[in-house]
Design a protein around this motif. Sequence first.
Motif: not given
Length: 384
Positions: A263-270, A287-296
Amino acid sequence: MFSLVLMRSQPYRLCSLGKMLPPPKRTPCLAGFIYTAGRWSNKENSRTVEKLCTFSVDIRKIRRLKGWVLLEDDTYVEEIVHILQELGADDTAIGSILERCPEAIVCSPAAVNTQKELWQLVCKNEELVKLIKQFPDSFFNVKDQENQKLNVQFFRELGLRNVVISRFLTTVPSIFHNPVENNKQTIKILQESYLNLGGSEANMKVWLLKLLSQNPFMLLDSSASIKETLEFLQEQGFTNSEILQLLSKLKGFLFQLCPRSIHNSISFSKSVFKCTDHDLKQLVLKCPALLYYPVPVLEERIQGLLKEGSSVAQIREMPMVLELTPQIVQYRIRKLNSLGFRIKDGHLANLNGTKKEFEANFGKIQAKKGRPIFNPVAPLKADE
């Protein structure tokens, strides 16, 4: 997965008449006593030391890394060496194995023989020696042998090839220490999830075996966490076929993420790409990495690209570049710059791909740059 045991010695303190006495001087490396935890420990087992020296094992290395082994009263140096010799290991290999995993000599020979027979179910002796030399800690982890045996049998019945099971034994030995019922339950959840997401019965076995081969660490996750992750993705608006696509692209590593992290990764990317929910879904599927990688991690990689002259719009157009580390991006940009390519004027597709794909693409660009603008053999056209 291997665990690292960090041992810290406590400061030596001996109070007498209110004064602190200094610790004793360090003894030579060949001395029979070792100073640990603020006191003199038991004497080294001279019989163990002598036998290890017989097989050209570096005693100093063992003292430095796992000196406690040399203090054990009951050791089985000759017996363990004999087992390794029966498998075909030469003196050099045996010395290397015992130096890297000296605790092998405190394992019961009967338990090691059982382990040998278990591993022989999935690999031949010649290959087994190579594996033991490379992963001695995994081989000499002789606990839960009944669980190990049942799990090996289960994986073979499941259809995994011997070479895959042997890779699991060396790189993810902890899954064999799980009760076999736990692994069966996880596999059952994966099979049910695949069918519920629209996968076909005919393709399920191939899908499952490929997923396990790519990421056996899934078996360390609970069946509850797998269900939770799938339900969360459905709540985010991903269709069943899209979730299957994500699982395949992420090789099952998606199950190791908690919904909150996703959820945090999705919100950041959006927020960064300023896009709608639908647009973000399309980016994630590319790019599924947008889900996999943490925000930092995502933030670091985006900032790295921006510092090199890229724009958010370019990254949004080619989000796959976020799968590359900043170091790889910088290296590739320098190489492209040497050909006159400027990232802010071009397309990020030139940065993308595996190392092999990038080098092939770079070679094509380089060849094109070196090509003459006209054919030097053909005659020039002139006005008559």
